[in-house]
Scaffold this active site. Sequence first.
Site, PDB file in Angstrom:
ATOM      1  N   ARG A  64       0.844  -1.217   0.000  1.00  0.00           N
ATOM      2  CA  ARG A  64       0.000   0.000   0.000  1.00  0.00           C
ATOM      3  C   ARG A  64       0.872   1.258   0.000  1.00  0.00           C
ATOM      4  O   ARG A  64       0.508   2.300  -0.533  1.00  0.00           O
ATOM      5  CB  ARG A  64      -0.957  -0.020   1.193  1.00  0.00           C
ATOM      6  CG  ARG A  64      -1.792   1.228   1.335  1.00  0.00           C
ATOM      7  CD  ARG A  64      -3.113   1.019   2.091  1.00  0.00           C
ATOM      8  NE  ARG A  64      -3.039   0.142   3.242  1.00  0.00           N
ATOM      9  CZ  ARG A  64      -2.521   0.477   4.426  1.00  0.00           C
ATOM     10  NH1 ARG A  64      -2.011   1.676   4.617  1.00  0.00           N
ATOM     11  NH2 ARG A  64      -2.501  -0.402   5.419  1.00  0.00           N
ATOM     12  N   TYR A 116     -15.007  18.580 -16.060  1.00  0.00           N
ATOM     13  CA  TYR A 116     -15.592  17.238 -16.124  1.00  0.00           C
ATOM     14  C   TYR A 116     -16.700  17.112 -15.060  1.00  0.00           C
ATOM     15  O   TYR A 116     -16.516  17.547 -13.911  1.00  0.00           O
ATOM     16  CB  TYR A 116     -14.467  16.215 -15.902  1.00  0.00           C
ATOM     17  CG  TYR A 116     -14.936  14.823 -15.611  1.00  0.00           C
ATOM     18  CD1 TYR A 116     -15.781  14.150 -16.498  1.00  0.00           C
ATOM     19  CD2 TYR A 116     -14.549  14.166 -14.452  1.00  0.00           C
ATOM     20  CE1 TYR A 116     -16.219  12.877 -16.219  1.00  0.00           C
ATOM     21  CE2 TYR A 116     -14.982  12.875 -14.171  1.00  0.00           C
ATOM     22  CZ  TYR A 116     -15.822  12.245 -15.065  1.00  0.00           C
ATOM     23  OH  TYR A 116     -16.262  10.979 -14.785  1.00  0.00           O
ATOM     24  N   ASP A 188      -5.816  20.322 -14.521  1.00  0.00           N
ATOM     25  CA  ASP A 188      -6.213  18.981 -14.964  1.00  0.00           C
ATOM     26  C   ASP A 188      -5.800  18.885 -16.433  1.00  0.00           C
ATOM     27  O   ASP A 188      -6.426  19.486 -17.316  1.00  0.00           O
ATOM     28  CB  ASP A 188      -7.730  18.796 -14.797  1.00  0.00           C
ATOM     29  CG  ASP A 188      -8.184  17.390 -15.180  1.00  0.00           C
ATOM     30  OD1 ASP A 188      -7.461  16.722 -15.958  1.00  0.00           O
ATOM     31  OD2 ASP A 188      -9.258  16.974 -14.730  1.00  0.00           O
ATOM     32  N   LYS A 213      -7.232   7.721 -19.575  1.00  0.00           N
ATOM     33  CA  LYS A 213      -7.516   8.304 -20.888  1.00  0.00           C
ATOM     34  C   LYS A 213      -6.295   8.158 -21.813  1.00  0.00           C
ATOM     35  O   LYS A 213      -5.813   7.063 -22.010  1.00  0.00           O
ATOM     36  CB  LYS A 213      -7.947   9.758 -20.698  1.00  0.00           C
ATOM     37  CG  LYS A 213      -9.041   9.955 -19.650  1.00  0.00           C
ATOM     38  CD  LYS A 213     -10.334   9.325 -20.062  1.00  0.00           C
ATOM     39  CE  LYS A 213     -11.513   9.563 -19.152  1.00  0.00           C
ATOM     40  NZ  LYS A 213     -11.343   9.474 -17.721  1.00  0.00           N
TER      41      LYS A 213
HETATM   42  N1  PLP Z   1     -10.522  14.708 -15.377  1.00  0.00           N
HETATM   43  C1  PLP Z   1     -11.051  14.676 -16.610  1.00  0.00           C
HETATM   44  C2  PLP Z   1     -10.818  15.821 -17.552  1.00  0.00           C
HETATM   45  C3  PLP Z   1     -11.838  13.583 -17.010  1.00  0.00           C
HETATM   46  O1  PLP Z   1     -12.374  13.575 -18.247  1.00  0.00           O
HETATM   47  C4  PLP Z   1     -12.045  12.523 -16.087  1.00  0.00           C
HETATM   48  C5  PLP Z   1     -12.864  11.342 -16.463  1.00  0.00           C
HETATM   49  O2  PLP Z   1     -13.525  11.333 -17.486  1.00  0.00           O
HETATM   50  C6  PLP Z   1     -11.464  12.607 -14.814  1.00  0.00           C
HETATM   51  C7  PLP Z   1     -10.706  13.703 -14.491  1.00  0.00           C
HETATM   52  C8  PLP Z   1     -11.678  11.504 -13.795  1.00  0.00           C
HETATM   53  O3  PLP Z   1     -10.865  10.425 -14.096  1.00  0.00           O
HETATM   54  P1  PLP Z   1     -11.201   8.888 -13.716  1.00  0.00           P
HETATM   55  O4  PLP Z   1     -12.367   8.475 -14.531  1.00  0.00           O
HETATM   56  O5  PLP Z   1      -9.930   8.168 -14.061  1.00  0.00           O
HETATM   57  O6  PLP Z   1     -11.485   8.856 -12.260  1.00  0.00           O
END
Ligand code: PLP
Length: 392
Positions: A64, A116, A188, A213
């Site tokens: 962990r 998001y 982000d 992604k």
């Molecule tokens: N940030 C963005 C721009 C996203 O598009 C997403 C998910 O679609 C996330 C964060 C969250 O990521 P996760 O689905 O890996 O938790």
Amino acid sequence: MVKTHLYVFGIFKILEPVKLEFNTKCVHYQQPPDSESGSVIPPLSLSTTFDQSAQSELKYFYGRGENPTREQLEHCLAGIEGSGKALTYSSGQAAANAVLDLLKPGDEFISSDDVYGGTLGLFDLAKSSRKLIYQQVDTSNYDELEASINSQTKLIWIESPTNPMLKVTDIQRVCDLASRHGIKVLVDNTFCTPYLQTCMDLGADFVLYSTSKFISGHGDAIGGALVCKDEYFNTLFSNRTVTGAIPSPFDCYIIHRGIKTLGLRLDKQCENAKLIAEFLKQSNKVGKIYYPGLDCHPQYELASRQMRKSGALISFEYHGNVEKLLHGLSLFHCAVSLGTVFSLIECPALMTHRNIPRSLKVKLGLNDNLIRLAIGIEDPDDLIQDLTPFFS
Ligand code: PLP
């Protein structure tokens, strides 16, 4: 200073400082052959615990906290970012939550108004359960952003380009503004990855990735990562060990494998997206179209300067039957997510952003006929052929 091992003509050379181009780093950075077997792919370390007497220098205790496969991925992520330290998490959401966890009850933060949908859900949870206060502004409007700062503001949270309206914010300008006010900045960078823009260089304190992604790229691993300035690393590391929001070694291995082709995939995805955006722009079934690589995009100049290429996401208003379009294509899966080798189509108002307040949707122009395409690596002629019947 970051060091790397590069295997050249049978010997390990320590290069310092690291001066490798992006794709070379993706393939070689921090990936020496295994010293025991010579294996050129680092062994997958599944062990949950580590024998202390067997280690020449005590480093690994419990999975962990520490894991060699996870570390290799993290070194590679920090390497391709170019500076800072990396930590990986069980998802992008877990990585985002780790930064919110650094704030104290009553602290305030400002976020881009177009983020998001799941990120907004996380903000609401932080508001109700941890008494954090947040406001959303158009972070590409710098006067509006500066006017919304007060003495309790601790963090500015940016997406650029935003999801799904693809608005572009001048990251360096926001970081300069934030630093004048003693405020930290998180970007982000899921849509761009360090291949298209390196946010630490632009002044960010934290860079967030959903590695589910583009970074992993094949739609077969959920994960998240933070790259941060060195000063935050120890706290984030010990918080992660305590809360246990770690990715599995197998997911780390898969994500690390994906990184090796990140630049190649993104080159193809961006090239395809540009062709598809130009195709869509010609259609009378398309109203407003949002793609930073089209010269009609309001921040086209900024995007051309800030991003290496224009990305693989396109949003547009569809003046046809949305349901038929979503479910009638053969090569585009109607599914959430993005950044995979295969192309995806979705309707944000019904899918990824269905839970955001109606008033915000109206403000952003996130209408029920807004469609988002996430372009893959298929041959562009095939993708355009698949789309054509719905756009003529
Ligand atoms: N940030 C963005 C721009 C996203 O598009 C997403 C998910 O679609 C996330 C964060 C969250 O990521 P996760 O689905 O890996 O938790």
